[in-house]
Design a protein around this motif. Sequence first.
Motif, mmCIF file in Angstrom:
data_model
loop_
_atom_site.group_PDB
_atom_site.id
_atom_site.type_symbol
_atom_site.label_atom_id
_atom_site.label_comp_id
_atom_site.label_asym_id
_atom_site.label_seq_id
_atom_site.Cartn_x
_atom_site.Cartn_y
_atom_site.Cartn_z
ATOM 1 N N ALA A 1 0.863 -1.165 -0.268
ATOM 2 C CA ALA A 1 -0.007 0.073 0.052
ATOM 3 C C ALA A 1 0.838 1.124 0.010
ATOM 4 O O ALA A 1 2.166 1.212 0.365
ATOM 5 N N THR B 1 -3.565 2.634 -4.965
ATOM 6 C CA THR B 1 -3.014 2.088 -3.929
ATOM 7 C C THR B 1 -1.381 2.148 -4.187
ATOM 8 O O THR B 1 -1.230 3.080 -4.918
ATOM 9 N N GLU C 1 -1.583 5.422 4.052
ATOM 10 C CA GLU C 1 -2.959 4.516 3.678
ATOM 11 C C GLU C 1 -2.759 3.176 3.685
ATOM 12 O O GLU C 1 -1.721 2.413 3.420
ATOM 13 N N PHE C 2 -3.819 2.474 4.217
ATOM 14 C CA PHE C 2 -4.040 1.159 4.537
ATOM 15 C C PHE C 2 -2.999 0.137 5.170
ATOM 16 O O PHE C 2 -2.367 -0.728 4.596
ATOM 17 N N HIS D 1 -4.218 -6.279 5.842
ATOM 18 C CA HIS D 1 -5.129 -6.598 4.663
ATOM 19 C C HIS D 1 -5.227 -5.606 3.809
ATOM 20 O O HIS D 1 -6.121 -4.935 3.384
ATOM 21 N N ALA D 2 -4.196 -4.825 3.506
ATOM 22 C CA ALA D 2 -3.812 -3.471 2.734
ATOM 23 C C ALA D 2 -4.467 -3.561 1.470
ATOM 24 O O ALA D 2 -5.264 -2.640 1.101
ATOM 25 N N ARG E 1 -7.008 -5.649 0.334
ATOM 26 C CA ARG E 1 -8.456 -5.884 0.430
ATOM 27 C C ARG E 1 -9.080 -4.522 1.092
ATOM 28 O O ARG E 1 -10.078 -4.181 0.797
ATOM 29 N N ASP E 2 -8.384 -3.912 2.089
ATOM 30 C CA ASP E 2 -8.737 -2.556 2.483
ATOM 31 C C ASP E 2 -8.707 -1.479 1.345
ATOM 32 O O ASP E 2 -9.820 -0.934 1.403
ATOM 33 N N ALA E 3 -7.950 -1.619 0.402
ATOM 34 C CA ALA E 3 -7.887 -0.481 -0.438
ATOM 35 C C ALA E 3 -9.030 -0.805 -1.590
ATOM 36 O O ALA E 3 -9.636 0.201 -1.873
ATOM 37 N N GLU F 1 -8.687 -8.841 -5.394
ATOM 38 C CA GLU F 1 -7.643 -8.771 -4.354
ATOM 39 C C GLU F 1 -6.337 -9.439 -5.086
ATOM 40 O O GLU F 1 -5.275 -9.265 -4.882
ATOM 41 N N ALA G 1 -11.795 -2.254 -0.813
ATOM 42 C CA ALA G 1 -13.078 -1.977 0.022
ATOM 43 C C ALA G 1 -13.299 -0.366 0.085
ATOM 44 O O ALA G 1 -14.374 0.054 0.031
ATOM 45 N N ALA G 2 -12.324 0.096 0.124
ATOM 46 C CA ALA G 2 -12.350 1.808 0.295
ATOM 47 C C ALA G 2 -12.873 2.463 -1.149
ATOM 48 O O ALA G 2 -13.288 3.472 -0.979
#
Length: 196
Positions: A110, A132, A114-115, A119-120, A122-124, A162, A126-127
């Motif tokens: 990431a 990223t 940020e993130f 789970h960077a 996946r988090d990116a 992902e 989801a955001a």
Amino acid sequence: MLAVVVLISGSGTNLRALLERCSDPAFPVRVLAVGADRDATGIVHAEEYGIPSFLVPYTAYPSREAWGDALLAQLAQWRPDVVVLSGLMRLLPPKVVDALAPRLINTHPAYLPEFPGAHAVRDALAAGVAETGASVIVVDRGVDSGPILAQERVRIEPGDTEAALHDRIKPVERRLLAEVLEGVATGRIELKEKVA
């Protein structure tokens, strides 16, 4: 020549890329040893390149601190200039970080800050962000919060999964890691702890 020990938990794809780069005599970095916190399949890359490996299984110790002491003892035998966390999926105890910092670096999928966290990618997704990235940092006591040594943006494509996004981030991580290690070896990059 910069002497490095690499710590892994999994398949070691970033490790393999680094070992391939180190096979170039002009690259001023050598991997002394590869360590793992579990039976990691990535150890096969060390074997293929004739690099010694060691295992400090987390589950063999009564606490994270005891595991950290054993890991430090193993690392002390190799006396590396830098320790690289390459997919080590475990937070190091503060005593280990304090003993090694700022000579302890990590890659992260990431564009930090940020993130952070495990789970960077996946988090990116989801955001819903458009980009990223990948970062190389000095490890500190926080989670992906140390000084940033290098980073680069990676675009998120429509329909990215992902796995697909991570597959595009990994080559950037690998290149940045090699560039940072080369920079440390040549004195272009200085490893510093974050100023409080």
